[in-house]
Design an enzyme around this catalytic site. Structure first.
Site, short mmCIF file in Angstrom:
data_model
loop_
_atom_site.label_atom_id
_atom_site.label_comp_id
_atom_site.label_asym_id
_atom_site.label_seq_id
_atom_site.Cartn_x
_atom_site.Cartn_y
_atom_site.Cartn_z
N HIS A 122 39.97 3.55 39.38
CA HIS A 122 40.04 4.93 37.81
C HIS A 122 38.88 4.21 37.18
CE1 HIS A 122 41.92 6.65 34.78
NE2 HIS A 122 41.90 8.02 35.35
N ASP A 198 46.18 -2.70 38.68
CA ASP A 198 46.79 -1.01 38.30
C ASP A 198 48.18 -0.22 39.32
OD1 ASP A 198 46.71 1.97 37.93
OD2 ASP A 198 44.42 1.71 37.34
N GLN A 201 49.75 4.74 40.49
CA GLN A 201 49.45 5.76 41.24
C GLN A 201 51.17 5.33 42.03
OE1 GLN A 201 48.86 9.20 41.28
NE2 GLN A 201 47.09 8.75 39.42
N LYS A 224 53.54 10.30 34.36
CA LYS A 224 53.26 10.10 36.32
C LYS A 224 54.45 10.58 36.79
CE LYS A 224 47.93 8.65 35.73
NZ LYS A 224 47.76 10.16 36.84
N CYS A 362 38.32 10.91 37.65
CA CYS A 362 38.10 9.46 36.56
C CYS A 362 37.89 8.03 37.50
CB CYS A 362 39.09 9.04 35.67
SG CYS A 362 39.56 10.75 34.10
N1 C6P Z 1 44.97 9.59 36.38
C1 C6P Z 1 44.39 11.54 37.87
O1 C6P Z 1 44.73 12.97 37.70
P1 C6P Z 1 47.06 7.48 31.59
O2 C6P Z 1 45.51 8.69 31.64
O3 C6P Z 1 46.32 6.07 31.06
O4 C6P Z 1 47.59 7.53 32.38
O5 C6P Z 1 46.20 6.78 33.47
C2 C6P Z 1 44.83 5.85 34.02
C3 C6P Z 1 44.95 6.14 35.53
C4 C6P Z 1 44.75 4.39 35.70
N2 C6P Z 1 45.08 4.74 37.02
C5 C6P Z 1 45.28 5.27 37.98
C6 C6P Z 1 45.25 5.16 39.67
C7 C6P Z 1 45.14 6.79 37.83
O6 C6P Z 1 45.38 7.87 38.68
C8 C6P Z 1 45.52 7.13 36.33
C9 C6P Z 1 44.99 8.43 35.86
C10 C6P Z 1 45.07 11.04 36.88
O7 C6P Z 1 44.38 11.07 38.95
C11 C6P Z 1 44.38 11.57 35.05
S1 C6P Z 1 42.84 11.08 36.23
#
Ligand code: C6P
Length: 407
Positions: A122, A198, A201, A224, A362
């Protein structure tokens, strides 16, 4: 199939209709819905004991401090962190990864060092390292992604040569692939590198045991996993956190301040400058209680069954291509339908009350790898039921017909 449908009633938002149809919410990888107990925990904080933490000696502040610190302990237990002071509350995964990039990496990485990432990251786990590379000569290397959407780890040993940090996702938000993070961590440690995972997910969807993974840093977001927005977590081993410089400076993170210098507080406070997201952290604590009651093993099993069923049914649609064929996968499923733009798919589905995501998620380098600009993505959570897969499939067939394709 494991039946968790009884939990749907806990989610007020899922009871509504959208465009005259019952809402089918399949955008859980972007953010998950909130059960009543989380909404009430936040509400109760504001109604009954809103006050700042760690400062006041009055009753409300003591109660808020207790609830905030209990949330930290709940999160630590949830991911099997050895110590609760290793849980740093941030805003989200993005901030957690940036914290490591701005403090640990700037302190310990020097020009000529290498960081190993992967092609399925991401942007949150790419851009902070690009920013670092603008400051010093850091080499960024990438574990390739196979056509099936898995990490190609065949060259891992040679890729690790000279690497100081490995930073990879636990589960891809696009492909659904779950990466073998324990094995990657063991190899990285053998090569003398630290490991950041990371977990944005992963933590919401599967049991995560940080002691088994044995990584050095782990990042995830509250929103999430049924928690409020505005709170995330960075976990790191306490000895590493103690040798890291602070990220932001200000109140709360100090031991003593003089006009010309400051001594920092111990962890976790050292990394939580200013008034934290108190209500959000308390809400996250309630989310962790809620998920623990369902059981993360049950959540994970249900989602794997849902993913298998969804993939099978989606494949029955002619011209539909799924991105990511790993057997080790969660329930985020990206796809395209020949001749229909993903944005059109999402718009047509929305007309039928179905929420999916379309775009690059992203993860633009991964899109390039698969030669597409964007994909459609349906992502499931424990409160989704098999009937929603059928509604999705019917919705996609309708979209195809609207574009003049025979289904
Ligand atoms: N992915 C998706 O729709 P934040 O925005 O900081 O809470 O999470 C960022 C992030 C980092 N790593 C992974 C693997 C992610 O999936 C995400 C967030 C969302 O896929 C929003 S782009």
């Amino acid at each position: 199939m494991m039946d968790l449908s009884r939990y749907r009633k806990d989610f007020p938002i899922l009871q509504q209709t959208v465009k005259g149809r019952p809402l089918v919410y399949l955008d859980n990888a972007a953010t998950a819905q909130k059960p009543l107990c989380v909404i009430e925990a936040v509400d109760q904080y504001y109604r009954e004991y809103n006050s700042n933490v760690h400062r006041g000696l009055h009753t409300l502040s003591e109660r808020a401090t207790r609830a905030y610190e209990e949330a930290r302990e709940k999160v630590a237990r949830f991911i099997r962190a050895p110590r609760s002071e290793e849980i740093i509350f941030t805003r989200n995964t993005t901030e957690s990864i940036n914290l490591v990039a701005y403090t640990w990496a700037r302190q310990f990485l020097k020009s000529g060092d290498a960081i190993l990432l992967s092609e399925m990251e991401h942007h949150s786990n790419l851009v902070p390292w690009h920013l670092l590379r603008e400051e010093r000569q850091i080499e960024l290397r990438f574990i390739p992604v196979t056509p099936a959407g898995e990490l190609d780890l065949s060259q891992l040993k040679s890729l690790l040569d000279g690497v100081k940090l490995v930073a990879v996702t636990h589960m891809s938000n696009v492909l659904g692939t779950v990466n073998p993070v324990e094995m990657i961590t063991a190899e990285a440690h053998a090569a003398g590198a630290k490991v950041l995972i990371d977990g944005a997910q992963a933590v919401p969807h599967m049991p995560v045991d940080l002691q088994a993974i044995d990584c050095d840093f782990y990042a995830f977001s509250g929103h999430k996993m049924c928690g409020p927005t505005g709170v995330g977590v960075l976990w790191a081993k306490s000895e590493i956190l103690r040798e890291m410089p602070p990220f932001l400076g200000g109140g709360e993170m100090i031991h003593e301040v003089f006009l010309d210098r400051s001594d920092y507080a111990d962890i976790p406070n050292k990394f939580e400058a200013g008034t934290p997201n108190i209500a959000q952290a308390i809400g996250l604590g309630a989310a962790v209680d809620y998920l623990s009651e369902i059981g993360m093993d049950n959540v994970w099993r249900h989602e794997q069954e849902m993913a298998a069923l969804a993939i099978e049914k989606l494949k029955s649609i002619k011209g539909l291509r799924i991105f990511g064929e790993s057997a080790h996968r969660g329930a985020a499923i990206s796809f395209e339908i020949e001749g229909v733009h993903p944005h059109d798919l999402a718009t047509i589905l929305d007309e039928q009350g179905i929420a999916i995501r379309a775009g690059h998620h992203c993860a633009q380098p991964l899109m390039r790898k698969f030669n597409v600009q964007s994909t459609a993505r349906a992502s499931f959570y424990f409160y989704n039921v098999p009937e929603e897969i059928d509604i999705l499939v019917e919705g996609l067939k309708t979209a195809k017909r609207m574009f003049g394709y025979v289904t």
